[in-house]
Design an enzyme around this catalytic site. Structure first.
Site, PDB file in Angstrom:
ATOM      1  N   GLN A 198      -4.345  -1.296   9.800  1.00 50.60           N
ATOM      2  CA  GLN A 198      -4.371  -2.631   9.214  1.00 50.60           C
ATOM      3  C   GLN A 198      -4.999  -3.620  10.200  1.00 50.60           C
ATOM      4  O   GLN A 198      -4.648  -3.663  11.376  1.00 50.60           O
ATOM      5  CB  GLN A 198      -2.932  -3.067   8.845  1.00 50.60           C
ATOM      6  CG  GLN A 198      -2.833  -4.371   8.085  1.00 50.60           C
ATOM      7  CD  GLN A 198      -3.422  -4.327   6.684  1.00 50.60           C
ATOM      8  OE1 GLN A 198      -3.556  -3.259   6.071  1.00 50.60           O
ATOM      9  NE2 GLN A 198      -3.783  -5.474   6.158  1.00 50.60           N
ATOM     10  N   LYS A 250       0.838  -1.207   0.000  1.00 53.93           N
ATOM     11  CA  LYS A 250       0.000   0.000   0.000  1.00 53.93           C
ATOM     12  C   LYS A 250       0.872   1.255   0.000  1.00 53.93           C
ATOM     13  O   LYS A 250       0.627   2.206  -0.737  1.00 53.93           O
ATOM     14  CB  LYS A 250      -0.924   0.008   1.234  1.00 53.93           C
ATOM     15  CG  LYS A 250      -2.016  -1.056   1.170  1.00 53.93           C
ATOM     16  CD  LYS A 250      -2.777  -1.215   2.480  1.00 53.93           C
ATOM     17  CE  LYS A 250      -3.777  -2.366   2.373  1.00 53.93           C
ATOM     18  NZ  LYS A 250      -4.510  -2.635   3.615  1.00 53.93           N
ATOM     19  N   ASP A 272     -10.562   3.253   4.413  1.00 57.51           N
ATOM     20  CA  ASP A 272     -11.043   1.869   4.305  1.00 57.51           C
ATOM     21  C   ASP A 272     -12.565   1.816   4.120  1.00 57.51           C
ATOM     22  O   ASP A 272     -13.114   0.788   3.733  1.00 57.51           O
ATOM     23  CB  ASP A 272     -10.722   1.093   5.598  1.00 57.51           C
ATOM     24  CG  ASP A 272      -9.499   0.202   5.473  1.00 57.51           C
ATOM     25  OD1 ASP A 272      -9.249  -0.295   4.360  1.00 57.51           O
ATOM     26  OD2 ASP A 272      -8.811  -0.005   6.486  1.00 57.51           O
TER      27      ASP A 272
END
Ligand code: GUN
Length: 293
Positions: free
Chosen positions: A96, A52, A119
């Site tokens: 994460q 990412k 997200d």
């Protein structure tokens, strides 16, 4: 059968973003920034986070990985998230998952500023998605919808059958495709693997497999001409492979591809789209926060 090349589409999206960010740099000194927070030493999470971050840097965005020890307290983590909520250099915050069991994932997600929740997991973004309001959309389902758009696959009035009901893929992708708007407007069925679902999957014009069971969808479960989007990422043992395993989807590719009009491979289908859509979200968050269009 035509293969849907997610790797190529993801590269196209990254190059469009890079162009926009290059333009931005020539007119302003502000650039989008993403901070990725990782807690503990999960090797798969580390790989994802590095991918990412690298993707961010490649399109010209600022990226930071905040690595925290597995024994950090929930309180400390929440306070770090809050510090990024107030840090103007970062427009996107991604924590994460999974987190160590002493930390509530829900609490962490709910602490991320709604406008920085790249997200799309915050309940406010989830709710706005459901009622059709503009929101930051979760990356994997948004990647699925983007693939359908870019391949000009009609969804309006089509029967989309989603197999899997996770908060990260199944539920949001169903919600996105049922909205009354262009690129959606589908008739959507959500199923899961707790029942015999062949009667439903056989009706699918577009089948989205996202239940995390290697090779679960077989040729007998689909009709001729179906469009198949395979979101599965499963490790299966393979003594012939260098790492001792290989990655397969939720769809039995060899038999299903013979009946499908379009199908995504695994790897190289939906996977690369997830990170591309994360970059898109970071850019969208930046535009909204900085009021730049
Ligand atoms: N872990 C596995 N997939 C994801 C994701 O899309 N976002 C976050 N934050 N963690 C993950």
């Amino acid at each position: 059968m035509a293969m849907i090349d997610g790797k190529a589409v993801a590269a196209e999206i990254r190059s469009e973003l890079k162009e926009n960010i290059d333009k931005l740099k020539s007119i302003s000194n502000k650039i989008p920034g993403l901070v990725t927070i990782i807690v503990g030493e999960n090797p798969a999470s580390k790989v994802y986070v590095n991918m990412k971050s690298k993707a961010c840097t490649e399109v010209g965005m600022k990226s930071k990985i905040e690595e925290l020890s597995a024994d950090i307290s929930e309180e400390e983590l929440l306070s770090i998230v809050k510090s990024y909520n107030n840090n103007p250099e970062y427009h996107g915050i991604l924590v994460q998952l999974p987190l160590p069991s002493h930390i509530s994932e829900d609490k962490v997600i709910e602490t991320i500023a709604v406008e920085k929740d790249v997200d799309g997991f915050h309940p406010i973004n989830t709710g706005n998605l459901m009622i059709g309001k503009d929101s930051l959309l979760p990356c994997t389902p948004n990647g699925v919808v983007e693939l359908l758009k870019r391949y000009k696959i009609e969804t309006s009035g089509k029967h989309v059958v989603v197999v899997g009901r996770s908060n990260i893929v199944g539920k949001p992708v169903a919600n996105m495709l049922v909205q009354k708007k262009e690129g959606a407007n589908a008739i959507v069925t959500i199923c899961h693997s707790a029942s015999d679902i062949t009667q439903y999957t056989k009706q699918a014009d577009i089948l989205i497999a996202a239940m995390g069971r290697p090779g679960f969808i077989t040729a007998e479960m689909v009709k001729e001409g179906v469009v198949v989007i395979d979101v599965g990422v499963n490790r299966v043992d393979d003594s012939g492979a260098k790492k001792g395993y290989r990655i397969v989807g939720d769809v039995d590719y060899d038999t299903v591809s013979a009946k499908a009009s379009y199908i995504t491979p695994v790897p190289g289908g939906v996977g690369p789209m997830t990170i591309a859509m994360l970059l898109v979200n970071t850019y969208k968050a930046f535009q909204k926060i900085e009021n730049i269009n």
